[in-house]
Design an enzyme around this catalytic site. Structure first.
Site, short mmCIF file in Angstrom:
data_model
loop_
_atom_site.label_atom_id
_atom_site.label_comp_id
_atom_site.label_asym_id
_atom_site.label_seq_id
_atom_site.Cartn_x
_atom_site.Cartn_y
_atom_site.Cartn_z
N ASP A 69 -3.40 -26.12 121.56
CA ASP A 69 -3.19 -27.48 121.09
C ASP A 69 -4.44 -27.88 120.32
O ASP A 69 -5.56 -27.75 120.83
CB ASP A 69 -2.92 -28.44 122.24
CG ASP A 69 -2.25 -29.69 121.71
OD1 ASP A 69 -1.21 -29.57 121.05
OD2 ASP A 69 -2.80 -30.80 121.89
N LYS A 175 -12.07 -19.80 105.81
CA LYS A 175 -11.70 -20.75 106.86
C LYS A 175 -11.87 -20.10 108.23
O LYS A 175 -12.45 -20.69 109.15
CB LYS A 175 -10.26 -21.27 106.66
CG LYS A 175 -9.86 -22.24 107.77
CD LYS A 175 -8.45 -22.82 107.66
CE LYS A 175 -8.14 -23.65 108.90
NZ LYS A 175 -6.76 -24.12 108.99
P1 ITT Z 1 2.65 -25.78 117.95
O1 ITT Z 1 2.46 -26.87 118.98
O2 ITT Z 1 4.06 -25.31 117.88
O3 ITT Z 1 1.68 -24.66 118.14
P2 ITT Z 1 1.74 -27.80 116.02
O4 ITT Z 1 1.80 -27.81 114.52
O5 ITT Z 1 2.37 -28.93 116.75
O6 ITT Z 1 2.33 -26.38 116.49
P3 ITT Z 1 -0.84 -28.54 117.21
O7 ITT Z 1 -0.19 -29.49 118.12
O8 ITT Z 1 -1.84 -27.58 117.78
O9 ITT Z 1 0.22 -27.63 116.43
O10 ITT Z 1 -1.60 -29.26 116.04
C1 ITT Z 1 -1.33 -30.60 115.72
C2 ITT Z 1 -1.49 -30.82 114.24
O11 ITT Z 1 -2.89 -30.81 113.92
C3 ITT Z 1 -0.86 -29.76 113.35
O12 ITT Z 1 0.50 -29.98 113.15
C4 ITT Z 1 -1.67 -29.95 112.08
O13 ITT Z 1 -1.16 -31.01 111.32
C5 ITT Z 1 -3.05 -30.32 112.61
N1 ITT Z 1 -3.90 -29.11 112.65
C6 ITT Z 1 -4.14 -28.28 113.70
N2 ITT Z 1 -4.92 -27.27 113.33
C7 ITT Z 1 -5.19 -27.43 112.02
C8 ITT Z 1 -5.91 -26.71 111.06
O14 ITT Z 1 -6.52 -25.56 111.35
N3 ITT Z 1 -5.96 -27.19 109.82
C9 ITT Z 1 -5.33 -28.33 109.49
N4 ITT Z 1 -4.61 -29.07 110.32
C10 ITT Z 1 -4.53 -28.62 111.59
#
Ligand code: ITT
Length: 198
Positions: A69, A175
């Protein structure tokens, strides 16, 4: 050493970044995506969300498994969007965040960080382990770059020293060299190597 692990995520970008790192870091390990829409509870920390998410994922992907997360934490917004990053990306998006910071004209007022909480379950141990990774930086003044995903076009990491590129302007290799995700996975790797050394 384990030879297979699932990464349970519905986000293909996250999977591809994790794969790029792990292929090099742990060459004997086969990584597969277990794709699903795993429920995210409303909680005050990434760790709480992650611990809940892995329980749901364990039913869908039996075996060794990790989930993560992640969130973007902006200081002048008291850490918002943080644990709500997924929802805020779908609603306000990058443009909405830039508008919220409209009156903050100094870089120092736009300080932010990405944090990831990676939650791992290994069958042989029957225990959950948490690994965290963080990258500090600031929010740019406009969206820049076409690579990456999520908030990458507005986040400018402090590393490498003197960097002015957003994550979306960096190559995947650039990155991954500094990202919150690979830092958490690197802690996982170190722990795995230590706990499985003869
Ligand atoms: P899963 O829970 O299915 O893994 P998710 O997209 O919901 O996928 P997260 O809850 O971990 O993933 O992340 C929340 C949001 O934060 C994600 O949808 C992105 O918009 C942002 N985010 C996370 N990591 C990022 C990154 O490396 N670069 C840019 N935005 C990121």
């Amino acid at each position: 050493m384990i030879n297979h692990i699932w990464f349970a995520t519905g986000n293909d970008h996250k999977f591809s970044e994790a794969r790029d790192f792990l292929v090099q870091a742990l060459p004997g390990l086969q990584l597969e995506q277990c794709k699903g829409d795993f429920p995210e509870i409303q909680a005050s920390s990434l760790e709480e969300v992650a611990r809940y998410k892995i329980q749901a994922a364990m039913d869908a992907c039996p075996g060794n498994l990790f989930i993560e997360d992640a969130g973007l934490f902006i200081s002048c917004l008291h850490g918002f969007p943080g644990v709500y990053s997924s929802y805020v990306k779908k609603t306000l998006d990058c443009d909405g965040i830039l508008k919220l910071l409209g009156d903050k004209q100094e870089k120092i007022q736009r300080v932010a960080y990405f944090e990831t909480c990676t939650c791992v379950f290994l069958e042989e141990m029957q225990e959950i382990h948490i690994f965290k990774g963080r990258i500090d930086g600031h929010i740019g003044f406009k969206e820049r770059g076409a690579r990456g995903f999520g908030f990458d076009p507005i986040f400018i990491p402090d590393e490498p020293a003197g960097n002015e590129l957003t994550f979306a302007e960096m190559t995947p290799v650039q990155k991954n060299a500094v990202s919150h995700r690979t830092r958490a996975l690197n802690h996982f790797k170190q722990w795995l190597l230590q706990s499985h050394s003869p």
